[in-house]
Design an enzyme around this catalytic site. Structure first.
Site, mmCIF file in Angstrom:
data_model
loop_
_atom_site.group_PDB
_atom_site.id
_atom_site.type_symbol
_atom_site.label_atom_id
_atom_site.label_comp_id
_atom_site.label_asym_id
_atom_site.label_seq_id
_atom_site.Cartn_x
_atom_site.Cartn_y
_atom_site.Cartn_z
ATOM 1 N N GLU A 225 0.882 -1.166 0.000
ATOM 2 C CA GLU A 225 0.000 0.000 0.000
ATOM 3 C C GLU A 225 0.915 1.210 0.000
ATOM 4 O O GLU A 225 1.513 1.543 1.017
ATOM 5 C CB GLU A 225 -0.924 -0.029 1.231
ATOM 6 C CG GLU A 225 -2.123 0.897 1.110
ATOM 7 C CD GLU A 225 -1.835 2.290 1.637
ATOM 8 O OE1 GLU A 225 -1.544 3.176 0.792
ATOM 9 O OE2 GLU A 225 -1.888 2.484 2.850
ATOM 10 N N CYS A 259 -1.983 9.118 2.889
ATOM 11 C CA CYS A 259 -1.884 8.695 1.489
ATOM 12 C C CYS A 259 -3.236 8.770 0.798
ATOM 13 O O CYS A 259 -3.308 8.947 -0.411
ATOM 14 C CB CYS A 259 -1.330 7.271 1.418
ATOM 15 S SG CYS A 259 -2.345 6.051 2.275
#
Length: 451
Positions: A225, A259
């Site tokens: 990720e 993010c």
């Protein structure tokens, strides 16, 4: 690297230091975890769920102390840290309820007298974790991995040792011996990969490439990720006021250090000026200050080097034609604060057009029309999340299919939901966390066949 060291982002003062493990400690811990995992995997899924529910109870009791550690080391607002703990508790309860059903063996009719698949543990899963959510990020990977019968070896980020140690204390209070923090230097990560059976990584794309390469060398399953430069598209028929509120919340929560936050505001000509005016009004309401103060709504950045990198991106943008509408000045006070900053007319000449911006800086891109808005949204190496605002939701669904992202949110800012898979495409990584898809990432889907 000889120690894990954290600073108070509001003051810049060192608050906690923990030395790295001595030689040999990693292999000893990996061996102990491997034995503990065997016993853990022999328990039924229902038994593991009961044990995990105990962890949820411990975290609930420890939430304020744990959140205070996160605020002290990361600099996030107290309310944001409490929300991180609460969401982690919800995650545990979600998987404890769901896993017994999802991990049950499945019979599949074939020419055999009996055949099907079972979902079995891989062994020990190594996680190399970031600093921005030191509780949520760890548990987001660890809870489904543990429910599947794995053990977890976690290398915390170097800047959050106290939060990581405090989380481990809660795990131990719950009686779980199948999760361990690995206090190792970066140079030992390859050894940790070699001693594990799979790898989860959350962090930058550049480091993700290194982790994936090392894992590939040892043929270990990975879930990555990575970064995101998430587009926030405002079309001509959008509710501009609602879009502006969501854009401000998404871009500046956690001081912009997420993010999954909106990064690039992409507007079409019909609503560009109205959106920018409304967005600036929302941003001006933000109140920087001590993250422990309930009146503060904009926290400091976590580290000095992160602030310097962010400011360099802003200076590059203005040097290449972007218009500075708000902020953009490096503070001279103590701590790692940076003002809420808005850049307009960002073009491909600017670094912020191509790079992930990790901090309270919003980039506004002006599209020629709807098709150009989609082109700008996809003109990035990243593909984590995207938001699209339009009153015509049927049309929005059609447009969403053209966006290159792991998730698309219509008339809402990007976020994560326990029930839906989370992850990206392109340089934002691969694999999924959360939902049943996250549960199946670290299992051996084993076929059984009986004549």
């Amino acid at each position: 690297m000889t120690a894990f060291t954290s600073c108070n982002p509001a003051t810049g003062e060192v608050v906690f230091t923990r030395p790295v493990w001595p030689a040999g400690r990693l292999s000893e811990t990996a061996a102990r975890l491997r034995e503990a995992q065997k016993a853990w995997a022999r328990q039924s899924v229902a038994e593991r769920a009961t044990r995990m529910m105990g962890l949820a109870d411990v975290l609930t009791a420890d939430r304020e102390a744990l959140a205070a550690c996160v605020t002290l080391e990361v600099g996030k607002l107290t309310g944001e840290c409490l929300a991180e703990i609460d969401k982690s508790v919800q995650l545990i309860r979600y998987y404890a309820d769901l896993a017994p059903q999802l991990l049950a063996p499945v019979d599949i009719p074939t020419q055999a007298s009996k055949s099907g698949v079972a979902f079995e543990a891989l062994g020990t899963v190594l996680a190399v974790m970031p600093w921005n959510y030191p509780v949520w990020q760890v548990l987001r990977f660890a809870v489904p991995a543990l429910m599947a019968g794995n053990a977890c070896l976690v290398k915390p980020a170097p800047s959050v040792p106290q939060s990581s140690a405090r989380l481990l204390e809660s795990v131990r209070k719950a009686g779980l011996d199948v999760l361990e923090m690995a206090w190792i230097a970066h140079e030992e990560v390859e050894d940790a990969i070699r001693l594990s059976d799979a790898v989860a990584f959350t962090g930058s794309t550049s480091t993700g490439r290194v982790i994936a390469s090392l894992a590939g060398r040892h043929i270990k399953k990975t879930v990555l990720e990575l970064g995101g430069s998430n587009p926030f598209i405002v079309l001509a028929d959008a509710d501009v006021e609602a879009a502006a509120r969501d854009a401000c919340h998404s871009r500046f929560r956690d001081a912009g250090q997420s993010c999954n936050a909106a990064k690039r505001m992409i507007v079409v000509p019909e609503v560009a000026e109205a959106f920018i005016e409304a967005f600036l009004a929302e941003v001006r309401r933000l109140v920087p200050g001590d993250p422990r103060d309930a009146a503060t709504t904009l926290a400091p950045l976590t580290r000095a080097d992160l602030r310097e990198h962010l400011h360099a991106q802003v200076l590059d943008a203005t040097a290449h034609g972007a218009r500075l509408l708000l902020g953009g000045q490096m503070p001279t006070s103590s701590g790692f604060f940076y003002p809420a900053t808005v850049l307009d007319a960002v073009t491909p000449a600017c670094r912020v057009y191509h790079e992930e911006v990790f901090g309270p800086v919003a980039a506004i891109l002006r599209a020629r029309d709807e098709d150009d808005a989609l082109r700008l949204a996809n003109d990035t190496p990243f593909g984590l999340g995207a938001s699209l605002y339009s009153a015509d939701t049927e049309r929005a669904w059609d447009l969403a299919a053209r966006l290159e992202a792991g998730s698309v949110f219509i008339n809402r800012h990007t976020s994560s939901d326990l029930r839906l898979p989370f992850g990206g495409v392109k340089a934002s990584g691969y694999g999924r966390e959360l939902s049943e898809f996250g549960l199946y990432e670290f299992v051996n889907v084993k076929t059984y066949w009986q004549k």
